[in-house]
Design a protein around this motif. Structure first.
Motif, PDB file in Angstrom:
ATOM      1  N   VAL A   2       0.865  -1.187   0.000  1.00 28.83           N
ATOM      2  CA  VAL A   2       0.000   0.000   0.000  1.00 28.83           C
ATOM      3  C   VAL A   2       0.896   1.231   0.000  1.00 28.83           C
ATOM      4  O   VAL A   2       1.903   1.274   0.710  1.00 28.83           O
ATOM      5  N   ILE A   3       0.520   2.234  -0.810  1.00 32.39           N
ATOM      6  CA  ILE A   3       1.216   3.523  -0.769  1.00 32.39           C
ATOM      7  C   ILE A   3       0.267   4.539  -0.146  1.00 32.39           C
ATOM      8  O   ILE A   3      -0.825   4.784  -0.672  1.00 32.39           O
ATOM      9  N   ASP A   4       0.684   5.117   0.980  1.00 32.13           N
ATOM     10  CA  ASP A   4      -0.200   6.014   1.716  1.00 32.13           C
ATOM     11  C   ASP A   4       0.649   6.874   2.652  1.00 32.13           C
ATOM     12  O   ASP A   4       1.862   6.666   2.793  1.00 32.13           O
ATOM     13  N   TYR A   5      -0.008   7.805   3.311  1.00 27.61           N
ATOM     14  CA  TYR A   5       0.681   8.681   4.262  1.00 27.61           C
ATOM     15  C   TYR A   5       1.088   7.908   5.512  1.00 27.61           C
ATOM     16  O   TYR A   5       0.295   7.146   6.073  1.00 27.61           O
ATOM     17  N   ASN A   6       2.324   8.144   5.967  1.00 25.34           N
ATOM     18  CA  ASN A   6       2.804   7.488   7.171  1.00 25.34           C
ATOM     19  C   ASN A   6       1.857   7.685   8.344  1.00 25.34           C
ATOM     20  O   ASN A   6       1.647   6.779   9.154  1.00 25.34           O
ATOM     21  N   MET A   7       1.287   8.901   8.462  1.00 25.71           N
ATOM     22  CA  MET A   7       0.464   9.197   9.632  1.00 25.71           C
ATOM     23  C   MET A   7      -0.750   8.270   9.709  1.00 25.71           C
ATOM     24  O   MET A   7      -1.216   7.937  10.805  1.00 25.71           O
ATOM     25  N   SER A   8      -1.241   7.797   8.570  1.00 30.50           N
ATOM     26  CA  SER A   8      -2.373   6.871   8.596  1.00 30.50           C
ATOM     27  C   SER A   8      -1.975   5.562   9.266  1.00 30.50           C
ATOM     28  O   SER A   8      -2.741   4.999  10.062  1.00 30.50           O
ATOM     29  N   PHE A   9      -0.777   5.092   8.960  1.00 29.73           N
ATOM     30  CA  PHE A   9      -0.302   3.837   9.535  1.00 29.73           C
ATOM     31  C   PHE A   9       0.095   4.010  11.001  1.00 29.73           C
ATOM     32  O   PHE A   9      -0.153   3.131  11.823  1.00 29.73           O
ATOM     33  N   VAL A  10       0.701   5.138  11.318  1.00 29.60           N
ATOM     34  CA  VAL A  10       1.076   5.397  12.712  1.00 29.60           C
ATOM     35  C   VAL A  10      -0.171   5.450  13.584  1.00 29.60           C
ATOM     36  O   VAL A  10      -0.224   4.846  14.661  1.00 29.60           O
ATOM     37  N   ASP A  11      -1.194   6.158  13.107  1.00 26.18           N
ATOM     38  CA  ASP A  11      -2.440   6.256  13.858  1.00 26.18           C
ATOM     39  C   ASP A  11      -3.097   4.889  14.042  1.00 26.18           C
ATOM     40  O   ASP A  11      -3.774   4.645  15.047  1.00 26.18           O
TER      41      ASP A  11
ATOM     42  N   THR B 206       0.315   0.479  12.935  1.00 23.28           N
ATOM     43  CA  THR B 206       1.076  -0.410  12.049  1.00 23.28           C
ATOM     44  C   THR B 206       2.557  -0.372  12.422  1.00 23.28           C
ATOM     45  O   THR B 206       3.132   0.705  12.560  1.00 23.28           O
ATOM     46  N   PRO B 207       3.208  -1.511  12.583  1.00 24.80           N
ATOM     47  CA  PRO B 207       4.628  -1.524  12.952  1.00 24.80           C
ATOM     48  C   PRO B 207       5.501  -0.837  11.895  1.00 24.80           C
ATOM     49  O   PRO B 207       5.245  -0.952  10.690  1.00 24.80           O
ATOM     50  N   ASP B 208       6.536  -0.140  12.340  1.00 24.70           N
ATOM     51  CA  ASP B 208       7.461   0.507  11.405  1.00 24.70           C
ATOM     52  C   ASP B 208       8.129  -0.507  10.483  1.00 24.70           C
ATOM     53  O   ASP B 208       8.526  -0.173   9.368  1.00 24.70           O
ATOM     54  N   SER B 209       8.245  -1.747  10.951  1.00 24.18           N
ATOM     55  CA  SER B 209       8.903  -2.784  10.150  1.00 24.18           C
ATOM     56  C   SER B 209       8.150  -3.074   8.852  1.00 24.18           C
ATOM     57  O   SER B 209       8.725  -3.658   7.917  1.00 24.18           O
TER      58      SER B 209
END
Length: 308
Positions: A231-240, A243-246
């Motif tokens: 998936v290509i998306d904004y980091n903030m969506s995954f952080v919120d 989602t693990p940084d790995s």
């Protein structure tokens, strides 16, 4: 006709009655003045015309209400930093106002309810103004949203197999940004003459890995991970989403074309307080902070404006 002992009480009663009426009228007039005064104060506050704003001819007061996307903790953290470290130098405060509906946020900015907003890049802004006719102006880029490729199935971008399915945000601006990141990573090329900021799947010239694309709604990136290869998306969506940084398998610098803009209502471009607003946001210390801070709400989500 002279007063008699009999009619003296009646006369005094009439005089006394008149006095009571005058007192009631006086009280009513005072109450009316107070109501009008309160209404004027309420109108001035609602219109942003506090004492300081009125003194310098500004529509806005000394409390700068700035709208951001409510789901973005990083945008709020950025505004909190400005309020604490930069705004006091200019004698103002910054109050973040979280609004999830982008249309509501932009219309309120155009109408002068908020002095500015920070939730969009210039290509999204153009889509908004073209479709609504709202008078909104970008004053310049203030930060970059980190935009990355995530995967639950593969631990590096190079390991994506031929025919891999990659999810992209489905609005035109963010689709273009995602394809541009793939082009910058060497995974695809564009046809001659294509503007990368407006690229679509039809503008791809070569795609050696035969990558396939699936289009998703904004904010759906994290929950789409199990069903696609990446998936290509904004980091903030995954952080919120926790989602693990790995699972971040490629984190290139986002194109400057997609930097977040400071946006104001067009009719307020020459407002004295908007001049102060620009001095705050474009203080050199701001970019240095974005580069060096260790705030978990910002680091890895908002970055300094890139060179290209």
């Amino acid at each position: 006709m002279s007063l008699t002992d009999k009619n003296l009480p009646d006369a005094f009663d009439e005089i006394d009655l008149g006095g009571r009426n005058r007192g009631k009228i006086l009280i009513a007039l005072v109450a009316l003045v107070l109501v009008i005064g309160a209404a004027v104060v309420t109108w001035r506050i609602a219109s942003g015309d506090d004492e300081t704003g009125a003194a310098n001819g500004s529509h806005f007061g000394n409390d700068f209400q700035i709208a951001y996307q409510a789901s973005s903790a990083s945008e709020k953290a950025f505004l909190d930093y400005l309020d604490k470290e930069i705004a006091p130098k200019h004698g103002v405060t910054i109050t973040p106002v979280g609004i999830e509906d982008g249309n509501q946020l932009d219309q309120a900015t155009a109408d002068g309810k908020y002095i500015a907003n920070i939730y969009q890049h210039k290509h999204w802004l153009k889509q908004v103004t073209d479709s609504t006719g709202w008078d909104l102006k970008a004053l310049g880029p203030v930060f970059q949203w980190s935009y990355s490729i995530y995967s639950e199935k593969y631990d590096s971008f190079d390991k994506l197999p031929k025919g891999a399915t990659i999810a992209l945000l489905n609005d035109p601006a963010n689709t273009a940004q995602a394809l541009w990141i793939l082009e910058r990573a060497g995974a695809i090329t564009f046809k001659d003459g294509v503007d990368p900021a407006e690229a679509t799947e039809q503008d791809i010239a070569t795609n050696p890995k035969r990558l396939k694309f699936q289009y998703i709604e904004y904010g759906a990136g994290p929950r789409s991970l199990p069903s696609v290869d990446a998936v290509i998306d904004y980091n903030m969506s995954f952080v919120d989403a926790g989602t693990p940084d790995s699972e971040r398998i490629l984190a290139p610098a986002a194109p400057k074309d997609f930097a977040g803009q400071l946006v104001v209502g067009g009719k307020y471009l020459d407002d004295p307080q908007v001049k102060v607003l620009k001095e705050i946001f474009f203080d050199p210390a701001v970019q240095e902070y974005l580069k060096t801070n260790d705030d978990p709400a910002l680091k890895g989500q908002l970055a300094p404006v890139s060179a290209s």
